[in-house]
Design a protein around this motif. Structure first.
Motif, short mmCIF file in Angstrom:
data_model
loop_
_atom_site.label_atom_id
_atom_site.label_comp_id
_atom_site.label_asym_id
_atom_site.label_seq_id
_atom_site.Cartn_x
_atom_site.Cartn_y
_atom_site.Cartn_z
N PHE A 8 65.40 120.91 0.76
CA PHE A 8 66.85 121.35 0.80
C PHE A 8 66.95 122.89 0.94
CE2 PHE A 8 69.37 117.54 -1.22
CZ PHE A 8 68.60 116.92 -0.24
N GLY A 9 65.99 123.59 1.48
CA GLY A 9 66.16 125.26 1.88
C GLY A 9 65.58 125.81 0.79
N GLY A 10 64.95 125.16 -0.30
CA GLY A 10 64.22 125.83 -1.47
C GLY A 10 64.91 126.82 -1.91
N SER A 11 64.71 128.16 -1.94
CA SER A 11 65.16 129.14 -2.82
C SER A 11 66.46 129.69 -2.13
CB SER A 11 64.22 130.30 -3.23
OG SER A 11 63.64 130.68 -2.12
N ALA A 12 66.15 129.68 -0.63
CA ALA A 12 67.32 130.26 0.21
C ALA A 12 68.33 129.37 0.18
CB ALA A 12 66.82 130.37 1.56
N GLY A 13 68.02 127.97 0.34
CA GLY A 13 69.16 126.87 0.18
C GLY A 13 70.10 126.95 -1.15
N ALA A 14 69.15 127.37 -2.29
CA ALA A 14 70.13 127.45 -3.42
C ALA A 14 70.96 128.92 -3.54
CB ALA A 14 68.93 127.54 -4.49
N LYS A 15 70.50 129.88 -2.83
CA LYS A 15 71.58 130.86 -2.74
C LYS A 15 72.75 130.64 -1.97
CE LYS A 15 67.88 134.48 -3.48
NZ LYS A 15 67.34 135.38 -2.71
N ARG A 16 72.42 129.77 -0.86
CA ARG A 16 73.48 129.46 0.05
C ARG A 16 74.53 128.43 -0.60
NH1 ARG A 16 73.79 127.23 6.36
NH2 ARG A 16 76.02 126.38 6.05
N PHE A 17 74.18 127.34 -1.41
CA PHE A 17 74.86 126.43 -2.31
C PHE A 17 75.61 127.46 -3.33
CE2 PHE A 17 70.96 123.41 -1.82
CZ PHE A 17 71.41 123.08 -0.42
N GLU A 18 75.09 128.15 -4.05
CA GLU A 18 75.58 129.04 -4.97
C GLU A 18 76.95 129.83 -4.38
OE1 GLU A 18 73.58 131.79 -8.20
OE2 GLU A 18 73.93 133.03 -6.42
N ALA A 19 76.72 130.46 -3.35
CA ALA A 19 77.88 131.19 -2.65
C ALA A 19 78.78 130.17 -2.14
CB ALA A 19 77.34 132.01 -1.37
N GLU A 20 78.47 129.24 -1.59
CA GLU A 20 79.52 128.30 -1.25
C GLU A 20 80.45 127.45 -2.19
OE1 GLU A 20 78.08 125.80 1.98
OE2 GLU A 20 77.81 127.59 3.39
N ILE A 21 79.65 127.19 -3.33
CA ILE A 21 80.39 126.66 -4.32
C ILE A 21 81.35 127.63 -4.97
CG2 ILE A 21 80.04 125.79 -7.11
CD1 ILE A 21 77.33 124.66 -5.85
N ARG A 22 80.82 128.83 -5.01
CA ARG A 22 81.67 129.90 -5.78
C ARG A 22 83.00 130.03 -4.71
NH1 ARG A 22 78.05 135.12 -7.48
NH2 ARG A 22 76.96 134.00 -9.28
N LYS A 23 82.90 130.08 -3.40
CA LYS A 23 83.88 130.12 -2.50
C LYS A 23 84.74 128.72 -2.64
CE LYS A 23 84.90 131.01 2.33
NZ LYS A 23 84.42 131.09 3.76
N LYS A 24 84.30 127.90 -2.82
CA LYS A 24 85.17 126.54 -2.39
C LYS A 24 85.93 126.16 -3.69
CE LYS A 24 84.66 121.57 -1.54
NZ LYS A 24 85.57 121.43 -0.49
N TYR A 25 85.20 126.36 -4.88
CA TYR A 25 85.72 126.00 -5.87
C TYR A 25 86.34 127.18 -7.24
CZ TYR A 25 83.42 121.42 -4.68
OH TYR A 25 83.10 120.66 -4.01
N GLY A 26 86.27 128.30 -6.56
CA GLY A 26 86.55 129.26 -7.59
C GLY A 26 85.89 129.53 -8.93
N VAL A 27 84.58 129.13 -8.78
CA VAL A 27 83.82 129.30 -10.12
C VAL A 27 82.74 130.29 -9.93
CG1 VAL A 27 84.89 127.10 -11.32
CG2 VAL A 27 82.50 127.00 -9.81
N ASN A 28 82.52 130.95 -10.88
CA ASN A 28 81.15 131.98 -10.92
C ASN A 28 79.93 131.32 -11.28
OD1 ASN A 28 80.22 134.45 -10.17
ND2 ASN A 28 80.29 135.31 -12.16
N ILE A 29 79.75 130.26 -10.58
CA ILE A 29 78.42 129.49 -10.75
C ILE A 29 77.04 130.29 -10.32
CG2 ILE A 29 78.13 128.59 -8.46
CD1 ILE A 29 77.30 125.84 -10.03
N SER A 30 75.89 130.04 -11.27
CA SER A 30 74.65 130.83 -11.22
C SER A 30 73.80 129.82 -10.97
CB SER A 30 74.55 131.89 -12.26
OG SER A 30 73.22 132.34 -12.23
N ILE A 31 73.22 129.49 -9.92
CA ILE A 31 72.15 128.72 -9.68
C ILE A 31 70.98 129.32 -10.11
CG2 ILE A 31 70.91 127.26 -8.14
CD1 ILE A 31 73.64 126.75 -6.84
N ARG A 32 69.86 128.64 -11.03
CA ARG A 32 68.77 129.09 -11.33
C ARG A 32 67.59 128.04 -10.64
NH1 ARG A 32 65.23 128.03 -15.89
NH2 ARG A 32 63.62 129.46 -15.82
#
Length: 361
Positions: free
Chosen positions: A55-79
């Protein structure tokens, strides 16, 4: 509109102003999802653990984080915690659950083969995913009574070098032809042969006989993720592969490689997401899974891995499945229920692994 009607409508959905950017004026958020979003705003850190190659590893996690923030308007932080082995991650979750400790990951990525052995431990949360994604999920998306949900489809078969292959293979039987002698690789862990060994597919005898006939054409062992070894011509093919996405990744980079979903034994295998009962952030886990099944999450997964869930309308894999079905292919779906119903495959798989060890030298 009467107050009574308005109240009933608000019980179904909440219209938000900030959660979905410019489209917020017309976007209705299911009430169950709004409750999750409210919790995530208070607890925004989500832990994810799987291999860098998934699932893209660490780079994928960064993309998921950015897109969740944009889509849902929450300041999620993925570790993101790199940890190889679905069973290994599941084992640690189980150990922590037994010790009444929070799980180190809020979401478990796995396949049916890892889920079935731990179902009796009752450590996966039951989630009503349809209330979070009303109208989005196909009927077969959720398994194990809500404890696991399909997020991507893979296909058992073979990979081959399009320049070195002596033919365009259509079936597994094609790889038994003498033109392939000494040109093929397989895996030390008998990837995907377990599906063939099921009583409702080929069964034990036919599968073992096939492997014995295949061995003269095999000159070495490799991992499913090492598709570059096919692309560069070290081997002309890999029989069998795991889920087939690695060949597609290299193909789309311009390499002379393709995957083959065999007409004589097509199978769909699935990546699942589950939420441990001891997740430190249950709401964050639910939001992450909801995102991964959204059109945006599926696009990200395709961009990163060349994977998506073939039952969703925007799926890239869907056309490939439909084309094979038009040719008469009847897929075996390797779901949680299927694995639980076919325990005999494990014994045959071990037998095949012993045969393959002759190629480990």
């Amino acid at each position: 509109m009467s107050r009574a009607v308005l109240t009933r409508l608000m019980g179904v959905a909440v219209v938000v102003g900030t959660a979905f950017g410019a489209q917020a004026q017309t976007t209705a958020v299911p009430q169950a999802l709004q409750a999750v979003l409210d919790e995530v705003k208070a607890n925004p850190t989500v832990n994810l653990a799987w291999a860098e190659s998934s699932f893209g590893g660490s780079a994928g996690a960064k993309r998921f984080e950015a897109e969740i923030r944009k889509k849902y308007g929450v300041n999620i932080s993925i570790r993101f915690i790199p940890m190889a082995g679905f069973a290994r991650v599941g084992g640690q979750i189980a150990t922590e659950y037994a010790a009444k400790q929070p799980a180190f990951t809020d979401v478990w990525l796995s396949t049916a083969a890892q889920i079935v052995p731990i179902l009796d431990r009752d450590l996966l949360a039951t989630v009503d995913w349809n209330t979070l994604m009303p109208g989005r999920l196909p009927a077969n998306a959720v398994d194990a009574n809500g404890r696991s949900i399909k997020v991507a489809t893979g296909f058992s078969g073979a990979d081959y070098n399009t320049q070195l292959a002596p033919m365009v293979p259509k079936t597994l039987e094609d790889f038994l032809r003498p033109e392939w002698k000494g040109k093929l690789a397989t895996t030390a862990y008998a990837a995907s042969f377990d599906v063939l060994a099921a009583n409702g597919v080929w069964g034990r005898d036919k599968t073992v006989d096939y492997v014995r006939k295949l061995l003269p054409n095999v000159s070495g062992l490799m991992d499913c993720a090492e598709s570059e070894r096919i692309a560069t011509g070290e081997y002309a093919g890999l029989v069998m592969n795991c889920l087939g996405q690695f060949a597609i990744q290299w193909r789309d980079k311009g390499a002379p490689i393709s995957r083959m979903i065999p007409l004589d034994a097509p199978a769909r295998r699935y990546y699942y997401l589950s939420v441990p009962k001891n997740a430190a952030n249950m709401a964050g886990a639910k939001l992450f899974v909801t995102y991964m099944l959204s059109p945006e999450g599926q696009k990200a997964l395709w961009d990163l891995e060349r994977l998506d869930f073939d039952e969703l309308p925007e799926s890239h894999s869907r056309d490939e499945v439909n084309a094979l079905k038009a040719q008469g292919a009847k897929f075996t779906d390797v779901t949680v229920e299927w694995v639980a119903a076919n325990p005999e495959v494990e014994k045959t798989k071990e037998e095949i692994i012993q045969l393959l060890r002759t190629k480990s030298k």
